[in-house]
Design a protein around this motif. Structure first.
Motif, mmCIF file in Angstrom:
data_model
loop_
_atom_site.group_PDB
_atom_site.id
_atom_site.type_symbol
_atom_site.label_atom_id
_atom_site.label_comp_id
_atom_site.label_asym_id
_atom_site.label_seq_id
_atom_site.Cartn_x
_atom_site.Cartn_y
_atom_site.Cartn_z
ATOM 1 N N CYS A 6 0.854 -1.194 0.000
ATOM 2 C CA CYS A 6 0.000 0.000 0.000
ATOM 3 C C CYS A 6 0.886 1.238 0.000
ATOM 4 N N LYS A 8 1.150 5.526 -0.666
ATOM 5 C CA LYS A 8 0.403 6.774 -0.712
ATOM 6 C C LYS A 8 1.213 7.863 -1.396
ATOM 7 N N ASP A 38 6.882 4.374 2.453
ATOM 8 C CA ASP A 38 6.293 3.417 1.511
ATOM 9 C C ASP A 38 7.332 2.917 0.507
ATOM 10 N N THR A 94 -8.775 7.794 8.627
ATOM 11 C CA THR A 94 -8.015 6.541 8.560
ATOM 12 C C THR A 94 -8.928 5.330 8.667
ATOM 13 N N ALA A 122 2.390 8.079 6.958
ATOM 14 C CA ALA A 122 2.422 8.967 5.797
ATOM 15 C C ALA A 122 2.737 10.380 6.294
ATOM 16 N N THR A 127 -0.508 9.807 10.771
ATOM 17 C CA THR A 127 -1.111 9.145 11.923
ATOM 18 C C THR A 127 -0.520 7.767 12.234
ATOM 19 N N ARG B 169 -4.644 18.581 17.113
ATOM 20 C CA ARG B 169 -3.342 18.008 16.747
ATOM 21 C C ARG B 169 -2.685 18.847 15.666
#
Ligand SMILES: Cc1cc2nc3c(=O)[nH]c(=O)nc-3n(C[C@H](O)[C@H](O)[C@H](O)COP(=O)(O)OP(=O)(O)OC[C@H]3O[C@@H](n4cnc5c(N)ncnc54)[C@H](O)[C@@H]3O)c2cc1C
Ligand SMILES: Cc1cc2nc3c(=O)[nH]c(=O)nc-3n(C[C@H](O)[C@H](O)[C@H](O)COP(=O)(O)OP(=O)(O)OC[C@H]3O[C@@H](n4cnc5c(N)ncnc54)[C@H](O)[C@@H]3O)c2cc1C
Lengths: 261, 366
Positions: A6, A8, A38, A94, A122, A127, B169
């Motif tokens: 995966c 991004k 990634d 997410t 990412a 996160t 955040r």
């Protein structure tokens, strides 16, 4: 055997971030790159391919131009790509993102010897949640912060980084691993890879392709369906630039007066 | 999980903190989170509960969680929880959450917490906000927070009045702050990085009256799909950046003489009573180990004094140190962005300025 990675596409935040007047990010004004972690995940999959001859599938969810990134990854050695793209997916948090990606991975198919790779984190949303959430939805064991992978028959021996050391774990396939930069040094595109990358297939999965997958709940995807919502967003106040001082003596004088030393 | 998700959000009560232990030691992030959770529980008028998982833990440590604010501690005791595994911890925690239904769940954003949190949020069918730096339930308190930390014209802005957890955040390396809510699902979950929240003073009375509920979770070896072969601590002593009063960090500016640059930073840290940190350029080069790294992908620090030597001030670095009380920057380039966040700046060659600084500080202290 397959390695599904995966990947991004993210804005290049190195040095410059374009923020619009309303405080949101001006994505159009920024170049895009493949998320750094990634690339380590792709490299781990390519090393597995070197060792076992397995197939490497790269998957991204993003707008149609993300296909360009997939082609670049094919030029590095991946066999095919899947572009998950649809208006309905836009604005996913997410939870929603991982649900869509899990359905896409499910559609590609996870066999008993397969490994799903993600980056740890990412650099835009930042996160580190999507990897573990995909693993949960696919009921796969996960290992995050992976710095070393050894294949041992149907199981893997992996090192997982801790703040003050590491853990060594044994995990059977199929499983999901999230990769960090300490894992490897990503290779470059090869010349033959660049020539061939337009001949390799890229499938597009849109909303209709995925909506009937059992992993998809149509009311928790996209901006509206996402469990988390942005309540307010704002720019932090610009700190007044500080005071420039001439030399060490003047600085120590000030620090002394303010009882800082 | 649809069943759990379909439940009425009003049925969820109480603020919970996951209290991480490693090798039987409660991690300090747990005290920070309990201290913060206490304020939220007070504003909501509900209980604050700590959740500890482990095997044969020292009961005194568990009671001590009351000293940092917990009214109640759920102690999940099982040999299968001695060391962290995703499967064991996620099952034990999620089962308890589904049974007791807390409205808020706080987890430390450590390497383990960031593995556990998302796994649980996905299973519980709820949202998770990462790396929060500020939490509010009370709208007035949230507005006061915005008054001092944002560009929002608070008095001319409409705010929904409810007690949803407002989780703030930084995003994009601190260029933007986002306050995130999770209105439809419970618990409202967030992770918080170590060092971001302050620990309250230990309260003996709290420790004496905390209610400890010891629970044997329904876990079997078959629930856990990984096998821990080894846990190794790195041989060298880790630098305690997060707890440090003074941090002196070096950047690529030391490249012309790395050993001398690090020696100067150590000496300056020594006279100021602090420790040495670094930018990622330095840890990537291997000049200092990665536990020294300050920033978005390193540690978040807010010492009394932060000194940046030969650091340009990239947003990813600044994200980890901008809340320091006093920031001192030394850089030979007068337009380096680090000067935009510095309280005091000196334009100059660090190899010249730092020795003078050490000399002057010694003289001032003499
Ligand atoms: C300012 C801001 C703050 C946000 N805060 C939160 C929050 O606190 N909680 C929340 O739930 N959402 C949040 N989001 C939404 C979140 O960024 C998006 O859901 C994003 O699509 C995925 O999250 P991430 O970038 O954090 O990825 P991470 O979880 O950090 O990514 C980890 C890995 O997952 C894989 N991956 C992630 N996204 C994709 C993709 N699109 N295609 C393929 N692989 C992928 C990659 O391998 C990546 O390395 C926020 C978004 C913004 C803009
Ligand atoms: C996803 C991502 C995450 C990142 N996370 C982090 C992070 O957590 N922490 C972090 O620090 N970085 C992080 N970075 C990297 C960051 O973008 C910068 O590349 C890095 O901080 C630069 O380090 P530096 O300031 O030491 O080096 P440089 O940017 O090269 O700056 C060196 C500075 O030293 C000055 N200098 C040179 N010689 C001297 C001298 N003799 N005396 C005085 N000054 C001198 C120069 O003028 C210059 O300003 C991240 C990047 C990305 C993409």
């Amino acid at each position: 055997m397959k390695a599904i990675v995966c990947v991004k596409q993210v804005p290049d935040t190195q040095g410059k971030v374009a923020v619009k007047a309303d405080g949101t990010m001006d994505r159009a004004a920024m170049a895009t790159i493949t998320n750094p972690d990634d690339l380590n995940a792709v490299e781990a999959a390519l090393q597995l391919k070197d060792e076992t001859g397995c197939e490497v599938v790269v998957v991204t969810m993003g707008p149609p131009p993300a296909e360009g990134m997939l082609r670049e990854l094919i030029a590095r050695g991946a066999d095919r790509g899947v572009l998950v793209s649809g208006r309905e997916f836009g604005g996913s948090d997410t939870f929603a993102t991982s649900q869509i990606l899990a359905a896409a991975v499910n559609k590609i198919g996870v066999g008993p010897e397969d490994i799903v790779f993600c980056g740890r984190q990412a650099i835009d949303g930042d996160t580190a949640q999507v990897g573990p959430q995909i693993a949960e939805k696919l009921h796969l064991p996960q290992v995050t912060y992976v710095t070393d992978i050894k294949k041992d028959g149907n199981s893997l021996v992996v090192k997982r980084q801790l703040e003050d050391g590491y853990m060594e774990l044994k995990v059977n396939t199929p499983c999901l691993l999230t990769c960090i930069k300490e894992l490897n040094n990503p290779r470059y595109m090869s010349v033959s890879g660049i020539f061939e990358c337009y001949d390799k297939p890229i499938d597009v999965f849109d909303y209709n392709t995925l909506k009937d997958d059992p992993l998809i709940e149509t009311d928790t995807i996209g901006l509206k369906g996402s469990p988390t919502n942005v309540y307010k967003s704002f720019a932090p106040p610009v700190k007044g630039a500080g005071m420039m001082v001439e030399d060490a003596a003047q600085l120590v004088g000030i620090l002394n007066d303010k009882h800082l030393i | 999980m649809a069943e759990f998700n379909a439940m009425d959000t009003a049925a969820f009560k109480g603020v919970w903190v996951f209290c991480e232990q490693r090798e039987g030691q409660i991690q300090t992030i747990s005290y920070q989170l309990l201290s913060e959770g206490r304020k939220l529980a007070n504003d909501l008028g509900v209980e604050l509960c700590g959740v500890v998982m482990g095997s044969e833990l020292n009961e005194d440590y568990i009671k001590a969680l009351g000293g940092y604010g917990a009214d109640r501690v759920y102690y999940l005791d099982s040999p299968l929880l001695k060391d962290y595994t995703t499967d064991g911890y996620a099952k034990a925690l999620c089962d308890l959450i589904m049974e007791k239904k807390p409205e808020i769940m706080l987890i430390g954003a450590t390497n383990l917490g960031r593995d556990l949190g998302p796994r649980c949020a996905a299973r519980l069918h709820t949202g998770l906000t990462a790396d929060c730096t500020h939490l509010d339930v009370d709208v007035e308190k949230y507005k006061n927070f915005l008054r001092t930390t944002s560009n929002i014209d608070v008095d001319n802005t409409k705010f929904e009045e409810n007690t949803n957890l407002k989780m703030t955040r930084p995003a994009f390396g601190g260029h933007l702050m986002a306050t995130i809510i999770c209105p439809r699902f419970r618990p409202q979950m967030s992770t918080v990085r170590p060092g971001v929240m302050q620990t309250q003073a230990f309260d003996e009375a709290g420790a004496a009256k905390v209610v400890v509920e010891k629970i044997a979770p329904a876990l079997t070896a078959d629930d856990i799909h990984v096998e821990i072969l080894d846990i190794k601590k790195s041989a060298k002593k880790m630098v305690d950046l997060i707890g440090a009063d003074v941090v002196v960090s070096v950047g690529r500016g030391i490249s012309s003489d790395v050993d001398k640059g690090i020696a100067l930073a150590e000496e300056l840290a020594g006279v100021l009573g602090g420790v040495v940190g670094a930018s990622r350029a330095v840890t990537d080069e291997g000049w200092l180990s990665s536990d020294h790294q300050v920033g978005q992908t390193g540690k978040t620090v807010h010492p009394r004094i932060y000194v940046a030597l030969g650091i340009s001030g990239a947003i990813q670095h600044v994200a980890g140190m901008q809340d320091s009380d006093t920031i001192i920057a030394i850089n030979k380039n007068e337009s380096a962005p680090i000067f935009d966040v510095a309280t005091y700046g000196i334009v100059g060659d660090l190899f010249k300025v730092v020795p003078e600084l050490i000399k002057e500080i010694r003289a001032a202290k003499a």
